[in-house]
Design a protein around this motif. Sequence first.
Motif, PDB file in Angstrom:
ATOM      1  N   PRO A  96      14.338  -7.581   5.045  1.00 19.79           N
ATOM      2  CA  PRO A  96      14.358  -7.728   6.497  1.00 19.79           C
ATOM      3  C   PRO A  96      14.526  -9.186   6.911  1.00 19.79           C
ATOM      4  N   THR A 154      14.496 -19.022   2.211  1.00 15.93           N
ATOM      5  CA  THR A 154      13.508 -19.937   1.643  1.00 15.93           C
ATOM      6  C   THR A 154      13.496 -19.808   0.127  1.00 15.93           C
ATOM      7  N   CYS A 167      12.086 -12.498   6.183  1.00  9.42           N
ATOM      8  CA  CYS A 167      11.148 -12.211   5.100  1.00  9.42           C
ATOM      9  C   CYS A 167      11.114 -13.324   4.063  1.00  9.42           C
ATOM     10  N   GLY A 168      11.979 -14.297   4.202  1.00 12.05           N
ATOM     11  CA  GLY A 168      11.921 -15.447   3.300  1.00 12.05           C
ATOM     12  C   GLY A 168      13.027 -15.518   2.266  1.00 12.05           C
ATOM     13  N   ARG A 184      17.307  -5.796  14.505  1.00 17.05           N
ATOM     14  CA  ARG A 184      18.333  -6.778  14.879  1.00 17.05           C
ATOM     15  C   ARG A 184      19.126  -6.306  16.080  1.00 17.05           C
ATOM     16  N   ARG A 232       1.466 -21.013   7.216  1.00 17.66           N
ATOM     17  CA  ARG A 232       1.776 -19.596   7.274  1.00 17.66           C
ATOM     18  C   ARG A 232       2.526 -19.215   6.003  1.00 17.66           C
ATOM     19  N   VAL A 247       4.931 -17.582   3.617  1.00 21.89           N
ATOM     20  CA  VAL A 247       6.235 -16.961   3.777  1.00 21.89           C
ATOM     21  C   VAL A 247       6.590 -16.175   2.519  1.00 21.89           C
ATOM     22  N   PHE A 307       4.937 -22.279   5.278  1.00 22.80           N
ATOM     23  CA  PHE A 307       5.372 -23.261   6.274  1.00 22.80           C
ATOM     24  C   PHE A 307       4.250 -23.439   7.272  1.00 22.80           C
TER      25      PHE A 307
HETATM   26  N1  ATP Z   1      11.576 -25.252   8.162  1.00 19.86           N
HETATM   27  C1  ATP Z   1      10.751 -24.254   8.545  1.00 19.86           C
HETATM   28  N2  ATP Z   1       9.594 -24.538   9.194  1.00 19.86           N
HETATM   29  C2  ATP Z   1       8.754 -23.547   9.561  1.00 19.86           C
HETATM   30  N3  ATP Z   1       8.968 -22.249   9.326  1.00 19.86           N
HETATM   31  C3  ATP Z   1      10.094 -21.894   8.695  1.00 19.86           C
HETATM   32  C4  ATP Z   1      11.042 -22.878   8.267  1.00 19.86           C
HETATM   33  N4  ATP Z   1      12.064 -22.237   7.652  1.00 19.86           N
HETATM   34  C5  ATP Z   1      11.767 -20.927   7.706  1.00 19.86           C
HETATM   35  N5  ATP Z   1      10.594 -20.704   8.322  1.00 19.86           N
HETATM   36  C6  ATP Z   1       9.951 -19.406   8.513  1.00 19.86           C
HETATM   37  O1  ATP Z   1       9.896 -18.758   7.280  1.00 19.86           O
HETATM   38  C7  ATP Z   1      10.199 -17.384   7.404  1.00 19.86           C
HETATM   39  C8  ATP Z   1      11.291 -17.026   6.442  1.00 19.86           C
HETATM   40  O2  ATP Z   1      12.475 -17.680   6.822  1.00 19.86           O
HETATM   41  P1  ATP Z   1      13.840 -17.465   6.051  1.00 19.86           P
HETATM   42  O3  ATP Z   1      14.847 -18.337   6.681  1.00 19.86           O
HETATM   43  O4  ATP Z   1      13.597 -17.632   4.610  1.00 19.86           O
HETATM   44  O5  ATP Z   1      14.131 -15.936   6.383  1.00 19.86           O
HETATM   45  P2  ATP Z   1      15.359 -15.039   5.934  1.00 19.86           P
HETATM   46  O6  ATP Z   1      14.816 -13.933   5.131  1.00 19.86           O
HETATM   47  O7  ATP Z   1      16.419 -15.867   5.337  1.00 19.86           O
HETATM   48  O8  ATP Z   1      15.850 -14.463   7.328  1.00 19.86           O
HETATM   49  P3  ATP Z   1      17.346 -14.117   7.809  1.00 19.86           P
HETATM   50  O9  ATP Z   1      17.710 -12.887   7.100  1.00 19.86           O
HETATM   51  O10 ATP Z   1      17.203 -13.875   9.270  1.00 19.86           O
HETATM   52  O11 ATP Z   1      18.194 -15.275   7.478  1.00 19.86           O
HETATM   53  C9  ATP Z   1      10.555 -17.163   8.866  1.00 19.86           C
HETATM   54  O12 ATP Z   1       9.471 -16.506   9.480  1.00 19.86           O
HETATM   55  C10 ATP Z   1      10.745 -18.513   9.437  1.00 19.86           C
HETATM   56  O13 ATP Z   1      10.230 -18.560  10.742  1.00 19.86           O
END
Ligand code: ATP
Lengths: 269, 248
Positions: B37, B44, B40-41, B246, B16, B18, B13
């Motif tokens: 954690p 995504t 961690c993505g 958290r 950066r 992910v 993203f």
């Molecule tokens: N649309 C976006 N634009 C920019 N960065 C993003 C976007 N979506 C997610 N990120 C970044 O990507 C990383 C992973 O996000 P993601 O939502 O996949 O995390 P997660 O593992 O689901 O977290 P959680 O357990 O808190 O839901 C994060 O650091 C977040 O800041």
Amino acid sequence: MPSFAERASRTGQFLWSGWSGLAGLSVFAAIWQVAHEAYGSFILPSPLETLAAAQALLGDATAWQLLATTASRALSGFALAGVIGTAAGCFAGFHPAILRLVQPQITLMLGVPPIAWIVLLMIWFGTGAATVTTTAAVACLPIVFLGAAEGIASRDRLLDDMALSLGMGPFRRFIRITMPQMLNRLFPILVMALGTAFKAAVMAELLANAGGIGEALAVSRSNLDVANALAWILLSVSALLAVEYGLIQPTRSELEAWRRAARPWGVKR
Amino acid sequence: MSALHLTGIGHAFLGRTVLDRVTLSIGEGELVALVGPSGCGKSTLLHIAAGLVEPRQGHIIRSYTRHAVVFQEPRLLPWATARKNIGMAITANCSGRDRQAHIVAAAMAAALEEEDLDKYPVQLSGGMKQRTAIARALASEADFLFFDEPFTALDPALRRHMQDIVIRHVGGGKRAGLFITHDMAEAVRIAHRIVVLDRRGNGVLGERSVPLAPGERDDRMIFETVQHFMKKDPLFRHVEELDERRAG
Ligand SMILES: Nc1ncnc2c1ncn2[C@@H]1O[C@H](COP(=O)(O)OP(=O)(O)OP(=O)(O)O)[C@@H](O)[C@H]1O
Ligand SMILES: [Mg+2]
């Protein structure tokens, strides 16, 4: 589909809310009466005199014709602006770059006084129905466009993703997910645009001498017949109200039955 | 033959990174829990797997026919009743009566009562909304379901109830699924296999299968397995860290 009973109860509520509207109008009439007693009939005829004048006008078939002329011009202008504005607004809403390019033009269009449009349109189209209809359309086009564009641009993208995850194609997503959200934004603006269309149409008729209520007003003015002028104003407002409550509001409440559900129980409107 | 196969998935993203080189395979009729954690993505990765986000690298092989997603929020259409919300998932053009029967069956499967079907989302409780979202996913006849922390907002009793619904309808040869969660007990309770994503999204850190089939585990066994994973298994150290982060 809402059941028959539900619809009947909604109609009942709608009619009942007419009473509160009537109460508001009575207060207005009372203030009007006070002003009439202070300034006399020549400056401001009383509400009853005005009603009598309006009634006399309605007894005359030509008055109905004038009303119908103005209403049809205002409505066609409104419809024109509604169709063009909504289509263009939807398109722009999906393309932020286009919206940004068009925004200054909308500001420009909003900034040009309606009277300037009338002058220009009279030169282009002469003094006829086309000028009046176009004035009405031009007056409400920018707000309809902005309403539709904002409705699209501010849509809930999470719902879009949800529909995409169910495998809906772009067309179905637009019809079933995006359009209801856009209409939700657009409806209050359509109500406003309709009023604007009526006002612009009457003004254009008056200035272009193009028949309809506007010209009748011009005649009353030259005869210094204030009661008649007020009667015409009353009639044009009634025509607007008839269109709004007969057409726009029922459509709206049909589309937005869910809002009724959102109201907490036991809270009266 | 796996239902879903992700190879070398990478995503970034705004420059950066992910996710990087994530490879994951989910078998037919298998329910995989994905933990890791916060940030961690995981979400995504799920969005990429469900085709909502285009990955920068890697490719996806889907051998199921249809999928549906249960998101963290219910994502119901506010202007449609629960019935219509569930019905929007049905694409097959079947007759009105078949359609209604189908909707009611899906609602029953998600423990919704028939009288709730004519309510609008604002008239439903949080749990009912989430159940409606699950019913929508079940009604879609999807043979692969994605869940993104769908029960975090619910109270423990309701959560258990929803987990039972997932156990009953996903896995066991019927449907395969990917379930993201933060709750190790939830993961151990419902999944065949738990996959841990690296803290920085650098691939999959490791995986553990959970003994017995999801419906057959009792509370004691679940508790002991969670204790074992969290205390003894180095793989889950990061997941533990996340909870502290958290809370703090
Ligand atoms: N649309 C976006 N634009 C920019 N960065 C993003 C976007 N979506 C997610 N990120 C970044 O990507 C990383 C992973 O996000 P993601 O939502 O996949 O995390 P997660 O593992 O689901 O977290 P959680 O357990 O808190 O839901 C994060 O650091 C977040 O800041
Ligand atoms: Mg997430």
